[in-house]
Design a protein around this motif. Structure first.
Motif, mmCIF file in Angstrom:
data_model
loop_
_atom_site.group_PDB
_atom_site.id
_atom_site.type_symbol
_atom_site.label_atom_id
_atom_site.label_comp_id
_atom_site.label_asym_id
_atom_site.label_seq_id
_atom_site.Cartn_x
_atom_site.Cartn_y
_atom_site.Cartn_z
ATOM 1 N N ASP A 74 -8.035 5.518 -8.975
ATOM 2 C CA ASP A 74 -7.859 4.175 -8.428
ATOM 3 C C ASP A 74 -6.757 3.491 -9.225
ATOM 4 N N PHE A 75 -5.587 3.359 -8.590
ATOM 5 C CA PHE A 75 -4.404 2.816 -9.249
ATOM 6 C C PHE A 75 -4.242 1.344 -8.888
ATOM 7 N N ASP A 76 -4.373 0.468 -9.879
ATOM 8 C CA ASP A 76 -4.173 -0.966 -9.684
ATOM 9 C C ASP A 76 -2.754 -1.317 -10.124
ATOM 10 N N PHE A 77 -2.088 -2.172 -9.346
ATOM 11 C CA PHE A 77 -0.731 -2.574 -9.685
ATOM 12 C C PHE A 77 -0.439 -3.944 -9.076
ATOM 13 N N VAL A 78 0.679 -4.520 -9.483
ATOM 14 C CA VAL A 78 1.124 -5.812 -8.972
ATOM 15 C C VAL A 78 2.446 -5.588 -8.247
ATOM 16 N N THR A 79 2.546 -6.082 -7.017
ATOM 17 C CA THR A 79 3.763 -5.914 -6.222
ATOM 18 C C THR A 79 4.848 -6.874 -6.702
ATOM 19 N N VAL A 80 6.033 -6.726 -6.151
ATOM 20 C CA VAL A 80 7.134 -7.626 -6.498
ATOM 21 C C VAL A 80 6.835 -9.051 -6.041
ATOM 22 N N ASP A 81 5.953 -9.211 -5.058
ATOM 23 C CA ASP A 81 5.537 -10.529 -4.576
ATOM 24 C C ASP A 81 4.379 -11.098 -5.399
ATOM 25 N N ASN A 82 4.058 -10.448 -6.517
ATOM 26 C CA ASN A 82 2.977 -10.853 -7.419
ATOM 27 C C ASN A 82 1.589 -10.758 -6.764
ATOM 28 N N CYS A 83 1.410 -9.766 -5.893
ATOM 29 C CA CYS A 83 0.098 -9.509 -5.271
ATOM 30 C C CYS A 83 -0.575 -8.348 -6.007
ATOM 31 N N HIS A 84 -1.853 -8.510 -6.310
ATOM 32 C CA HIS A 84 -2.610 -7.438 -6.943
ATOM 33 C C HIS A 84 -3.076 -6.477 -5.862
ATOM 34 N N LYS A 85 -2.748 -5.202 -6.027
ATOM 35 C CA LYS A 85 -3.106 -4.172 -5.051
ATOM 36 C C LYS A 85 -3.796 -3.015 -5.747
ATOM 37 N N SER A 86 -4.481 -2.212 -4.956
ATOM 38 C CA SER A 86 -5.156 -1.024 -5.446
ATOM 39 C C SER A 86 -4.964 0.090 -4.422
ATOM 40 N N LYS A 87 -4.555 1.242 -4.874
ATOM 41 C CA LYS A 87 -4.379 2.405 -4.004
ATOM 42 C C LYS A 87 -5.122 3.581 -4.625
ATOM 43 N N ILE A 88 -5.782 4.353 -3.779
ATOM 44 C CA ILE A 88 -6.527 5.513 -4.257
ATOM 45 C C ILE A 88 -5.715 6.778 -4.010
ATOM 46 N N PHE A 89 -5.528 7.540 -5.071
ATOM 47 C CA PHE A 89 -4.785 8.795 -5.016
ATOM 48 C C PHE A 89 -5.754 9.972 -5.066
ATOM 49 N N PHE A 90 -5.502 10.954 -4.224
ATOM 50 C CA PHE A 90 -6.228 12.223 -4.258
ATOM 51 C C PHE A 90 -5.298 13.225 -4.926
ATOM 52 N N ILE A 91 -5.771 13.889 -5.957
ATOM 53 C CA ILE A 91 -4.950 14.853 -6.697
ATOM 54 C C ILE A 91 -5.571 16.235 -6.566
ATOM 55 N N ALA A 92 -4.774 17.172 -6.070
ATOM 56 C CA ALA A 92 -5.187 18.575 -5.999
ATOM 57 C C ALA A 92 -4.524 19.287 -7.180
ATOM 58 N N TRP A 93 -5.316 19.619 -8.182
ATOM 59 C CA TRP A 93 -4.823 20.210 -9.426
ATOM 60 C C TRP A 93 -5.051 21.714 -9.396
ATOM 61 N N ALA A 94 -3.967 22.483 -9.393
ATOM 62 C CA ALA A 94 -4.035 23.946 -9.392
ATOM 63 C C ALA A 94 -3.005 24.470 -10.389
ATOM 64 N N PRO A 95 -3.349 24.468 -11.684
ATOM 65 C CA PRO A 95 -2.370 24.872 -12.694
ATOM 66 C C PRO A 95 -1.964 26.336 -12.552
ATOM 67 N N THR A 96 -0.784 26.620 -12.994
ATOM 68 C CA THR A 96 -0.236 27.971 -12.906
ATOM 69 C C THR A 96 -1.144 28.995 -13.566
#
Length: 142
Positions: A74-96
């Motif tokens: 869950d990535f929280d950040f602030v936009t250039v318009d000073n809005c607080h947003k949250s985006k959820i990232f799905f990570i598929a981890w398959a190391p070499t």
């Protein structure tokens, strides 16, 4: 076996996976969740949960160097318009260094888990830490 539901052909996801994800998404109780597949039973379970004060670096450090995992962050950040947003990232981890059998199992099971985790905004596939660095996450969220 804990309560589980079928996510795709031959793969099951425990209720804990879905409830932990909902706690992260709606209640902000977790910063990230790492999932693992039990190869014998083909059940996806929660491997690790990061508290709300943990960081992306904590998530990256919790991923094994020689085995596959799925994770949501869950990535929280602030936009250039000073809005607080949250985006959820799905990570598929398959190391070499992971086994080919594990890579194949995780690759074929990924969409089933994604369907259960309703509300993921972005997906990142990584085979080494540079492919899922914090800069990659920040750039995708813009």
């Amino acid at each position: 076996m804990a309560t589980a539901f079928k996510a795709s052909l031959g793969m099951w996801v425990t209720e804990e996976c879905k409830s932990s994800f909902m706690e992260m998404k709606w209640k902000k109780e977790h910063r990230y969740i790492v999932f693992k597949i039990d190869e014998g039973s083909r059940v996806v379970t929660v491997d690790k949960v990061g508290g709300p004060t943990e960081s992306y670096d904590d998530l990256a450090a919790s991923l094994p160097v020689d085995d596959c995992r799925y994770a949501v962050f869950d990535f929280d950040f602030v936009t250039v318009d000073n809005c607080h947003k949250s985006k959820i990232f799905f990570i598929a981890w398959a190391p070499t260094a992971s086994r080919i059998r594990a890579k194949m199992l995780y690759a074929t099971s990924k969409e089933g888990l994604r369907r259960v985790l309703d509300g993921v905004h972005y997906e990142v596939q990584a085979t080494d830490p540079t492919e899922m660095g914090f800069d990659v996450i920040k750039d995708r969220a813009k």
